[in-house]
Design a protein around this motif. Structure first.
Motif, PDB file in Angstrom:
ATOM      1  N   ALA A 168       0.832  -1.205   0.000  1.00 55.41           N
ATOM      2  CA  ALA A 168       0.000   0.000   0.000  1.00 55.41           C
ATOM      3  C   ALA A 168       0.865   1.253   0.000  1.00 55.41           C
ATOM      4  O   ALA A 168       0.666   2.186   0.784  1.00 55.41           O
ATOM      5  CB  ALA A 168      -0.940   0.002   1.209  1.00 55.41           C
ATOM      6  N   THR A 169       1.852   1.273  -0.902  1.00 52.71           N
ATOM      7  CA  THR A 169       2.765   2.402  -1.007  1.00 52.71           C
ATOM      8  C   THR A 169       2.673   3.030  -2.400  1.00 52.71           C
ATOM      9  O   THR A 169       2.096   2.457  -3.319  1.00 52.71           O
ATOM     10  CB  THR A 169       4.218   1.959  -0.760  1.00 52.71           C
ATOM     11  N   ASP A 170       3.256   4.206  -2.538  1.00 46.58           N
ATOM     12  CA  ASP A 170       3.270   4.914  -3.806  1.00 46.58           C
ATOM     13  C   ASP A 170       4.111   4.150  -4.829  1.00 46.58           C
ATOM     14  O   ASP A 170       5.223   3.715  -4.522  1.00 46.58           O
ATOM     15  CB  ASP A 170       3.858   6.316  -3.599  1.00 46.58           C
ATOM     16  N   VAL A 171       3.596   3.994  -6.041  1.00 43.79           N
ATOM     17  CA  VAL A 171       4.282   3.203  -7.062  1.00 43.79           C
ATOM     18  C   VAL A 171       5.651   3.795  -7.413  1.00 43.79           C
ATOM     19  O   VAL A 171       6.637   3.068  -7.527  1.00 43.79           O
ATOM     20  CB  VAL A 171       3.420   3.076  -8.334  1.00 43.79           C
ATOM     21  N   ALA A 172       5.702   5.113  -7.593  1.00 44.40           N
ATOM     22  CA  ALA A 172       6.967   5.752  -7.966  1.00 44.40           C
ATOM     23  C   ALA A 172       8.020   5.574  -6.874  1.00 44.40           C
ATOM     24  O   ALA A 172       9.185   5.267  -7.153  1.00 44.40           O
ATOM     25  CB  ALA A 172       6.742   7.233  -8.245  1.00 44.40           C
ATOM     26  N   ALA A 173       7.602   5.753  -5.631  1.00 45.74           N
ATOM     27  CA  ALA A 173       8.532   5.580  -4.508  1.00 45.74           C
ATOM     28  C   ALA A 173       8.986   4.128  -4.414  1.00 45.74           C
ATOM     29  O   ALA A 173      10.161   3.846  -4.133  1.00 45.74           O
ATOM     30  CB  ALA A 173       7.871   6.013  -3.211  1.00 45.74           C
ATOM     31  N   THR A 174       8.065   3.220  -4.649  1.00 42.85           N
ATOM     32  CA  THR A 174       8.398   1.795  -4.600  1.00 42.85           C
ATOM     33  C   THR A 174       9.383   1.441  -5.700  1.00 42.85           C
ATOM     34  O   THR A 174      10.339   0.687  -5.478  1.00 42.85           O
ATOM     35  CB  THR A 174       7.127   0.939  -4.750  1.00 42.85           C
ATOM     36  N   ALA A 175       9.166   1.981  -6.899  1.00 37.85           N
ATOM     37  CA  ALA A 175      10.076   1.718  -8.020  1.00 37.85           C
ATOM     38  C   ALA A 175      11.481   2.203  -7.704  1.00 37.85           C
ATOM     39  O   ALA A 175      12.475   1.519  -7.994  1.00 37.85           O
ATOM     40  CB  ALA A 175       9.554   2.393  -9.290  1.00 37.85           C
ATOM     41  N   ALA A 176      11.574   3.369  -7.100  1.00 37.17           N
ATOM     42  CA  ALA A 176      12.884   3.919  -6.739  1.00 37.17           C
ATOM     43  C   ALA A 176      13.572   3.045  -5.699  1.00 37.17           C
ATOM     44  O   ALA A 176      14.783   2.796  -5.762  1.00 37.17           O
ATOM     45  CB  ALA A 176      12.731   5.343  -6.217  1.00 37.17           C
ATOM     46  N   ASP A 177      12.799   2.555  -4.725  1.00 37.92           N
ATOM     47  CA  ASP A 177      13.370   1.707  -3.682  1.00 37.92           C
ATOM     48  C   ASP A 177      13.814   0.369  -4.254  1.00 37.92           C
ATOM     49  O   ASP A 177      14.877  -0.152  -3.882  1.00 37.92           O
ATOM     50  CB  ASP A 177      12.358   1.474  -2.563  1.00 37.92           C
ATOM     51  N   LEU A 178      13.035  -0.199  -5.164  1.00 39.33           N
ATOM     52  CA  LEU A 178      13.423  -1.466  -5.792  1.00 39.33           C
ATOM     53  C   LEU A 178      14.707  -1.300  -6.587  1.00 39.33           C
ATOM     54  O   LEU A 178      15.584  -2.174  -6.567  1.00 39.33           O
ATOM     55  CB  LEU A 178      12.301  -1.980  -6.698  1.00 39.33           C
ATOM     56  N   ALA A 179      14.825  -0.186  -7.294  1.00 38.84           N
ATOM     57  CA  ALA A 179      16.041   0.080  -8.069  1.00 38.84           C
ATOM     58  C   ALA A 179      17.252   0.189  -7.146  1.00 38.84           C
ATOM     59  O   ALA A 179      18.348  -0.315  -7.447  1.00 38.84           O
ATOM     60  CB  ALA A 179      15.873   1.358  -8.884  1.00 38.84           C
ATOM     61  N   ARG A 180      17.045   0.849  -6.003  1.00 35.75           N
ATOM     62  CA  ARG A 180      18.129   0.991  -5.022  1.00 35.75           C
ATOM     63  C   ARG A 180      18.559  -0.370  -4.495  1.00 35.75           C
ATOM     64  O   ARG A 180      19.755  -0.686  -4.443  1.00 35.75           O
ATOM     65  CB  ARG A 180      17.655   1.867  -3.861  1.00 35.75           C
ATOM     66  N   ARG A 181      17.583  -1.211  -4.125  1.00 34.88           N
ATOM     67  CA  ARG A 181      17.913  -2.529  -3.586  1.00 34.88           C
ATOM     68  C   ARG A 181      18.542  -3.426  -4.639  1.00 34.88           C
ATOM     69  O   ARG A 181      19.470  -4.186  -4.355  1.00 34.88           O
ATOM     70  CB  ARG A 181      16.657  -3.183  -3.014  1.00 34.88           C
ATOM     71  N   ASP A 182      18.050  -3.348  -5.881  1.00 38.39           N
ATOM     72  CA  ASP A 182      18.638  -4.139  -6.961  1.00 38.39           C
ATOM     73  C   ASP A 182      20.117  -3.788  -7.125  1.00 38.39           C
ATOM     74  O   ASP A 182      20.967  -4.674  -7.293  1.00 38.39           O
ATOM     75  CB  ASP A 182      17.925  -3.861  -8.291  1.00 38.39           C
ATOM     76  N   ARG A 183      20.397  -2.487  -7.081  1.00 38.02           N
ATOM     77  CA  ARG A 183      21.778  -2.035  -7.251  1.00 38.02           C
ATOM     78  C   ARG A 183      22.668  -2.548  -6.119  1.00 38.02           C
ATOM     79  O   ARG A 183      23.757  -3.075  -6.355  1.00 38.02           O
ATOM     80  CB  ARG A 183      21.816  -0.504  -7.303  1.00 38.02           C
ATOM     81  N   LEU A 184      22.190  -2.426  -4.900  1.00 39.04           N
ATOM     82  CA  LEU A 184      22.976  -2.877  -3.751  1.00 39.04           C
ATOM     83  C   LEU A 184      23.148  -4.392  -3.751  1.00 39.04           C
ATOM     84  O   LEU A 184      24.255  -4.903  -3.513  1.00 39.04           O
ATOM     85  CB  LEU A 184      22.290  -2.439  -2.447  1.00 39.04           C
ATOM     86  N   ASP A 185      22.066  -5.111  -4.019  1.00 38.99           N
ATOM     87  CA  ASP A 185      22.124  -6.571  -3.969  1.00 38.99           C
ATOM     88  C   ASP A 185      22.963  -7.159  -5.104  1.00 38.99           C
ATOM     89  O   ASP A 185      23.579  -8.213  -4.943  1.00 38.99           O
ATOM     90  CB  ASP A 185      20.717  -7.163  -4.029  1.00 38.99           C
ATOM     91  N   SER A 186      22.965  -6.482  -6.253  1.00 38.78           N
ATOM     92  CA  SER A 186      23.694  -6.994  -7.408  1.00 38.78           C
ATOM     93  C   SER A 186      25.184  -6.652  -7.387  1.00 38.78           C
ATOM     94  O   SER A 186      25.983  -7.293  -8.066  1.00 38.78           O
ATOM     95  CB  SER A 186      23.080  -6.448  -8.711  1.00 38.78           C
ATOM     96  N   THR A 187      25.548  -5.648  -6.611  1.00 43.48           N
ATOM     97  CA  THR A 187      26.942  -5.198  -6.616  1.00 43.48           C
ATOM     98  C   THR A 187      27.695  -5.520  -5.331  1.00 43.48           C
ATOM     99  O   THR A 187      28.871  -5.190  -5.226  1.00 43.48           O
ATOM    100  CB  THR A 187      27.017  -3.674  -6.860  1.00 43.48           C
TER     101      THR A 187
END
Length: 226
Positions: A168-187
């Protein structure tokens, strides 16, 4: 909850980024094949909760590792409902909160934490014998001899929409957070989010959960371990 665990070894490794459908698919597949289910992400989240509660600096790897090594983490493996506790305290709801979500990638990147939890995960898989395990490094690190390795993916838009609906969160904010986690988890240097070379890649953007589970059942049948 009704027990429906069959005999015969069958380990399925399900990896992929947040919002790709790992949890729902893994749980339903486990029920379908009579297997246990292990959410390795919940283990990292539980340790993160303990670290945050202790007040240590997330950037202090030694202190983070010390907390991880001292707490008593327990996690159930029933696919239709499992509890996560730290020192006897139920943390199922707390580990899904924004604070833990924002810190879990940093805690999961600590080598000593990963070594501790990977060892525990391998022990649980060996004890169960028949288990669906989801995470980010299952096929590449935790269970490289899994009977089936799957890497689930989906478009960024689909992943953000799914996670936003769940939380139940804002889609844009969620997308930004997913991108952040993807970057951290992948690197991260130790056991990053990665697709095992022999993993089957499934794009779930246009697929329903039942369709994905059916496809995985087909793959397991082909391998003679369904």
């Amino acid at each position: 909850m009704e027990e429906n665990v069959r005999t015969g070894r069958c380990v399925v490794a399900v990896d992929g980024p947040s919002g790709s459908g790992k949890s729902t698919v893994s749980r339903r597949l486990a029920v379908s094949i009579g297997a246990r289910y292990l959410d390795t992400g919940a283990m990292y989240r539980a340790i993160t909760w303990a670290v945050l509660r202790s007040g240590v600096d997330l950037a202090d790897a030694a202190s983070v590792a010390k907390v991880a090594g001292e707490v008593n983490l327990r996690i159930g493996t029933h696919p239709q409902g499992y509890a996560v506790t730290i020192d006897g305290v139920g943390v199922d709801a707390d580990i899904r909160g924004a604070e833990v979500t924002g810190a879990v990638s940093a805690v999961a990147a600590v080598p000593a934490v990963r070594e501790l939890l990977v060892t525990r995960q391998r022990e649980m898989i060996a004890d169960a014998g028949r288990m669906v395990v989801e995470g980010r490094d299952i096929g590449s690190v935790v269970a490289p001899d899994a009977d089936l390795k799957v890497f689930l993916t989906a478009s960024e838009a689909a992943r953000a929409a799914r996670r936003s609906a769940e939380d139940a969160t804002d889609v844009a904010a969620t997308a930004a957070d997913l991108a952040r986690r993807d970057r951290l988890d992948s690197t991260r240097k130790v056991n990053p989010l990665a697709q095992a070379p022999d993993a089957v890649v499934l794009d779930t953007t246009e697929l329903g959960i039942d369709e994905v589970v059916a496809r995985l059942r087909e793959l397991l049948t082909e391998r003679g371990v369904a």
